[in-house]
Design an enzyme around this catalytic site. Sequence first.
Site, PDB file in Angstrom:
ATOM      1  N   SER A   1      30.188   4.565 -21.336  1.00 51.95           N
ATOM      2  CA  SER A   1      28.558   4.646 -21.463  1.00 51.95           C
ATOM      3  C   SER A   1      27.983   4.289 -20.173  1.00 51.95           C
ATOM      4  CB  SER A   1      28.212   3.442 -22.683  1.00 51.95           C
ATOM      5  OG  SER A   1      28.733   2.144 -22.139  1.00 51.95           O
TER       6      SER A   1
ATOM      7  N   GLY B   1      25.182   8.184 -17.151  1.00 50.04           N
ATOM      8  CA  GLY B   1      24.079   9.008 -16.619  1.00 50.04           C
ATOM      9  C   GLY B   1      23.985  10.132 -17.484  1.00 50.04           C
TER      10      GLY B   1
ATOM     11  N   TYR C   1      17.807  -7.428 -25.110  1.00 48.47           N
ATOM     12  CA  TYR C   1      19.153  -7.638 -24.565  1.00 48.47           C
ATOM     13  C   TYR C   1      20.136  -6.638 -25.060  1.00 48.47           C
ATOM     14  CZ  TYR C   1      17.823 -12.202 -23.012  1.00 48.47           C
ATOM     15  OH  TYR C   1      17.023 -13.196 -22.430  1.00 48.47           O
TER      16      TYR C   1
ATOM     17  N   ASP D   1      33.659   7.340 -30.261  1.00 46.58           N
ATOM     18  CA  ASP D   1      32.736   6.385 -31.127  1.00 46.58           C
ATOM     19  C   ASP D   1      32.988   6.570 -32.534  1.00 46.58           C
ATOM     20  OD1 ASP D   1      32.139   5.122 -28.551  1.00 46.58           O
ATOM     21  OD2 ASP D   1      30.036   5.466 -28.891  1.00 46.58           O
TER      22      ASP D   1
ATOM     23  N   THR E   1      41.074  12.654 -12.534  1.00 42.25           N
ATOM     24  CA  THR E   1      40.724  13.623 -13.623  1.00 42.25           C
ATOM     25  C   THR E   1      41.189  13.363 -15.060  1.00 42.25           C
ATOM     26  OG1 THR E   1      42.194  15.398 -13.337  1.00 42.25           O
ATOM     27  CG2 THR E   1      40.266  15.397 -11.758  1.00 42.25           C
ATOM     28  N   LYS E   2      42.067  12.630 -15.207  1.00 42.93           N
ATOM     29  CA  LYS E   2      42.599  12.183 -16.390  1.00 42.93           C
ATOM     30  C   LYS E   2      41.571  11.908 -17.543  1.00 42.93           C
ATOM     31  CE  LYS E   2      46.901  12.745 -16.848  1.00 42.93           C
ATOM     32  NZ  LYS E   2      47.518  14.005 -16.741  1.00 42.93           N
TER      33      LYS E   2
ATOM     34  N   CYS F   1      -0.736  -5.415 -21.860  1.00 48.07           N
ATOM     35  CA  CYS F   1      -0.622  -5.932 -23.199  1.00 48.07           C
ATOM     36  C   CYS F   1      -0.296  -7.706 -23.125  1.00 48.07           C
ATOM     37  CB  CYS F   1       0.597  -5.115 -23.790  1.00 48.07           C
ATOM     38  SG  CYS F   1       0.725  -5.330 -25.537  1.00 48.07           S
TER      39      CYS F   1
ATOM     40  N   GLU G   1      -0.655 -15.885 -31.939  1.00 47.03           N
ATOM     41  CA  GLU G   1       0.939 -15.762 -32.062  1.00 47.03           C
ATOM     42  C   GLU G   1       1.747 -16.916 -31.753  1.00 47.03           C
ATOM     43  OE1 GLU G   1       2.023 -12.391 -29.578  1.00 47.03           O
ATOM     44  OE2 GLU G   1       4.008 -12.522 -30.080  1.00 47.03           O
TER      45      GLU G   1
ATOM     46  N   HIS H   1      -0.085  -0.141 -22.968  1.00 47.40           N
ATOM     47  CA  HIS H   1       0.970   0.061 -21.840  1.00 47.40           C
ATOM     48  C   HIS H   1       0.630   1.151 -21.145  1.00 47.40           C
ATOM     49  CE1 HIS H   1       3.583  -3.026 -23.718  1.00 47.40           C
ATOM     50  NE2 HIS H   1       2.828  -2.571 -24.825  1.00 47.40           N
TER      51      HIS H   1
ATOM     52  N   GLU I   1       2.401   2.054 -18.366  1.00 42.71           N
ATOM     53  CA  GLU I   1       3.555   2.430 -17.788  1.00 42.71           C
ATOM     54  C   GLU I   1       4.119   3.885 -18.501  1.00 42.71           C
ATOM     55  OE1 GLU I   1       2.856  -0.363 -19.442  1.00 42.71           O
ATOM     56  OE2 GLU I   1       4.782  -1.167 -20.349  1.00 42.71           O
TER      57      GLU I   1
HETATM   58  N1  GLN Z   1       3.023 -10.202 -28.687  1.00 43.04           N
HETATM   59  C1  GLN Z   1       1.825  -9.529 -28.194  1.00 43.04           C
HETATM   60  C2  GLN Z   1       1.351  -8.724 -29.397  1.00 43.04           C
HETATM   61  O1  GLN Z   1       2.075  -8.638 -30.476  1.00 43.04           O
HETATM   62  C3  GLN Z   1       1.887  -8.448 -27.232  1.00 43.04           C
HETATM   63  C4  GLN Z   1       2.770  -7.360 -27.328  1.00 43.04           C
HETATM   64  C5  GLN Z   1       3.062  -6.549 -26.143  1.00 43.04           C
HETATM   65  O2  GLN Z   1       3.143  -6.938 -25.232  1.00 43.04           O
HETATM   66  N2  GLN Z   1       3.754  -5.343 -26.497  1.00 43.04           N
HETATM   67  O3  GLN Z   1       0.180  -8.465 -29.709  1.00 43.04           O
END
Ligand code: GLN
Length: 542
Positions: free
Chosen positions: A13, A16, A54, A148, A189-190, A380, A404, A506, A508
């Site tokens: 795994s 790439g 994780y 798998d 290559t095996k 966030c 929270e 987000h 990103e």
């Molecule tokens: N734990 C926060 C929430 O549920 C922020 C969530 C996050 O950063 N994606 O609002």
Amino acid sequence: MSKYIFVTGGVISSVGKGISVASVGRILKSRSISVSVQKLDPYLNVDPGTMSPYQHGEVFVTQDGAETDLDLGHYERFIGVELTNASNVTSGQVYSSVIAQERQGEFLGGTIQVVPHVTNEIKRRIRKVAEISQAEVVIVEVGGTVGDIEGQPFLEAIRQMRKDEGRDNVLYIHVSLLPHIAVTNELKTKPTQHSVNELRRIGIQPDVILCRSDREMSEGIKDKISLFCDVDKEAVIPLVTSETIYEVPLLLEDAGLGDFIVKRLGLEAKESNLDNWRDMVSRLKAPKEPVIIGLVGKYVELQDAYYSVREALCHAALAHNLEAKIAWLDSEELEHGNNDKLMQVQGIIVPGGFGYRGIEGMIKAAKFAREKEIPYFGLCLGMQTMVIEFGRHVFHNEKVNSTEFDTDTAYPVIDLLPEQRSISQKGGTMRLGTYPCQLVPGTKAAQAYSGEVAYERHRHRFEFNNDFRQPLSEAGLIPSGLSPNGNLVEIAEFRDHPWMLACQFHPEFKSRPDFPHPLFVDFIGAAQNMLVEGAQTSLPLN
Ligand code: GLN
């Protein structure tokens, strides 16, 4: 009618495959061929939304709010497409819908089997991407490694697709590894031969083999793979580990993969044009001054958990002709230790996350950034920790919190919306996907976007609590991005700080190497101007 490219992985795994799929998409798009992409994940979870970072790394959120595998991030960044929930299918989804149909009596008392019922459901979902996107080519990555147990139904389904769709409309690419043996200095290559044998046993003969290796591959090795695996020599493509992942489309193009696919699938294509991409890659590879960003999170030993954030920082730094160097700062360690490490960075970023562990360290980072006027960018959860910290400062009370983390706090500056409070289920209860955000004129946010409205992706349950909007605004927090009805604070920034801004969404996920995200670009611009003593010396960076 769409044509299909199926990509499988062999030997190990993390060979790439995801980057290869994304790169194949880019080289086809560079010929003006429309492309869509799908990832088939053999695990039994319904989606990665509730899986631990994780186990799974980052959860990538699509514009329509699907919580998906991080490979979809590669696809979007490389190809410049926006995918949908149809682009990530797991065994969990496939089996739940087959079983639901059975419970509805839709199979009229028949015996439900992997072939044809499960494989039909898989094929239906593959074709759905073609239907939704109307793309000329749909590239489908089969997760996991050939052999798998969980992957078998997917391989059987893609085998059937060649017969169903016609031989000229389906192409199989196998991505394999050539291990290097140091004593004899050879690539072997095996393992590739064995994994191709395993594919053939199921009835799939690959058309192309991408050979991942850390060394150049000789002509002799190419000949050998071509002979033993029965693949045209021109379709044995080297995939030597490169300095940057964004170089992979260029390596594959230069090795002739684009031409081979076009010919083999009989595609109508324009001349390949990768000029801009080539230019971007050469700028990326050129030596540049570093800009040192401290990323404060609780999964910093596992950088895949922040994949899109890391990439967005890299894209934005490139826009300033800088190289983003990230100091991965463990928020739990910060919580119990001193601020030495924070003193050595030019900017602090606090990305998303869930749960109380590490939160106090993130709050400490926000306090440090606010007091020392270090550029701070919260994403966030990073907005929520910024607001909590500011609340503690303004109200002189350490009990200020998000519900929270403390359900009974008298100062719930971050809270669930009233209508959310009765929900107890963990999966599927979040604000997910793209929402518009009205930018408040004259703010840093509006300036960075140079526009009036931004469309950004969300994944969270909690929100800025409007009960505290007035006192916090009076103390210097500017709500600079709002939902169109003004009800939700989507971006907050500080009046009396050079650059401390955070968003509830987000950003990103929308950054591309060739289209960096405006907020990240602005943040790096601010960080660039921070001079930090000793920054180059003591922190491990990458
Ligand atoms: N734990 C926060 C929430 O549920 C922020 C969530 C996050 O950063 N994606 O609002």
